[in-house]
Design a protein around this motif. Sequence first.
Motif, PDB file in Angstrom:
ATOM      1  N   PRO A  98      -4.489  -0.516  -4.636  1.00 53.83           N
ATOM      2  CA  PRO A  98      -5.260   0.587  -4.058  1.00 53.83           C
ATOM      3  C   PRO A  98      -6.699   0.153  -3.780  1.00 53.83           C
ATOM      4  N   THR A  99      -7.388   1.004  -3.017  1.00 52.91           N
ATOM      5  CA  THR A  99      -8.812   0.821  -2.715  1.00 52.91           C
ATOM      6  C   THR A  99      -9.136  -0.639  -2.373  1.00 52.91           C
ATOM      7  N   THR A 100      -8.341  -1.144  -1.428  1.00 50.88           N
ATOM      8  CA  THR A 100      -8.577  -2.462  -0.832  1.00 50.88           C
ATOM      9  C   THR A 100      -8.614  -3.579  -1.875  1.00 50.88           C
ATOM     10  N   GLY A 101      -7.779  -3.427  -2.882  1.00 52.55           N
ATOM     11  CA  GLY A 101      -7.644  -4.515  -3.850  1.00 52.55           C
ATOM     12  C   GLY A 101      -8.701  -4.530  -4.940  1.00 52.55           C
ATOM     13  N   THR A 102      -9.534  -3.459  -5.013  1.00 50.55           N
ATOM     14  CA  THR A 102     -10.447  -3.366  -6.149  1.00 50.55           C
ATOM     15  C   THR A 102      -9.709  -2.807  -7.371  1.00 50.55           C
ATOM     16  N   LYS A 103      -8.450  -2.416  -7.163  1.00 50.20           N
ATOM     17  CA  LYS A 103      -7.578  -2.055  -8.277  1.00 50.20           C
ATOM     18  C   LYS A 103      -6.234  -2.758  -8.072  1.00 50.20           C
ATOM     19  N   LEU A 104      -5.602  -3.103  -9.171  1.00 49.73           N
ATOM     20  CA  LEU A 104      -4.260  -3.700  -9.100  1.00 49.73           C
ATOM     21  C   LEU A 104      -3.355  -2.993 -10.097  1.00 49.73           C
ATOM     22  N   TYR A 105      -2.207  -2.519  -9.603  1.00 48.58           N
ATOM     23  CA  TYR A 105      -1.214  -1.865 -10.461  1.00 48.58           C
ATOM     24  C   TYR A 105       0.087  -2.665 -10.443  1.00 48.58           C
ATOM     25  N   THR A 106       0.687  -2.800 -11.632  1.00 54.13           N
ATOM     26  CA  THR A 106       2.005  -3.432 -11.721  1.00 54.13           C
ATOM     27  C   THR A 106       2.923  -2.545 -12.562  1.00 54.13           C
ATOM     28  N   GLY A 166     -18.186  -8.041   0.579  1.00 55.89           N
ATOM     29  CA  GLY A 166     -17.200  -9.035   0.158  1.00 55.89           C
ATOM     30  C   GLY A 166     -15.883  -8.413  -0.286  1.00 55.89           C
ATOM     31  N   VAL A 167     -15.844  -7.066  -0.390  1.00 53.08           N
ATOM     32  CA  VAL A 167     -14.580  -6.424  -0.747  1.00 53.08           C
ATOM     33  C   VAL A 167     -13.845  -6.018   0.524  1.00 53.08           C
ATOM     34  N   ASP A 168     -12.784  -6.714   0.815  1.00 50.76           N
ATOM     35  CA  ASP A 168     -11.928  -6.385   1.947  1.00 50.76           C
ATOM     36  C   ASP A 168     -10.547  -6.909   1.568  1.00 50.76           C
ATOM     37  N   LYS A 169      -9.617  -6.858   2.480  1.00 54.22           N
ATOM     38  CA  LYS A 169      -8.252  -7.259   2.095  1.00 54.22           C
ATOM     39  C   LYS A 169      -8.158  -8.754   1.788  1.00 54.22           C
TER      40      LYS A 169
END
Length: 249
Positions: A69-77, A183-186
């Motif tokens: 989510p939120t362009t990869g500033t969060k990661l869920y597994t 610097g936060v993008d995909k």
Amino acid sequence: MKKLVAFDLDGTLAESKQPLKDDMAESIADLLTVADVCVISGGDWPQFEKQVASRLPARANLERLWLMPTTGTKLYTYRDGKWGAVYAELFSDEERKTIIDAFNASLEATGFKPEQTWGDLVEDRGSQVTFSALGQQAPVAEKEHWDPDFAKRRIIQADLKTRLPGLAINMGGATSIDITREGVDKAYGLEQLSKHSSFELASFLFIGDAIFPGGNDYPPKEKLGLDCVKVRDPGDTINVIAAIVACQK
Ligand SMILES: [Mg+2]
């Protein structure tokens, strides 16, 4: 040899903010039998849960799915039978206020303040602020008409860049602009994924509908040189997935 296929969400796997359709959910389940899969998009976790996680059939191997989510500033597994955050990065209150003030000033300055809106225009997603020109609850048909060629948003984007130096400003779904830390993008998100998944970037394939300069799917191609496939819509994506599954199995 590709080991992980990463997708944009809105316009690529589903219509803007809509759940995956049954045929797409089955396609993703097929793909999970031959590769790991990532979905990376501006939406926050609740949106991912509604659009993706809850839509996959029981046979889907969720432990091979990486949701960003939120362009990869969060990661869920998905581990031990449930979804959980591996990490999450957040904006400060001051940064958030500066961004929202700039949006309002920019809409006034460019003259693109819409006459009718549906719900809040600005959505705070913790590590990302997203501006939806017609509002968060705008009907899909209205959203499709507003800026199909990204022309209005290119102007708003240019204006916002002068007001928010040091922040990343990218066009997202049908009417949205995403603001994140510089610097936060995909590209950033997929680099984080490479670290956390232990898959090399060269083994990633990225699929999105906005792989063009200024589009929010462009950074993985431009900055990381990832192999990318640009799709027109979810129907197009289903054909691409079918080809990948046939080649990998
Ligand atoms: Mg998209």
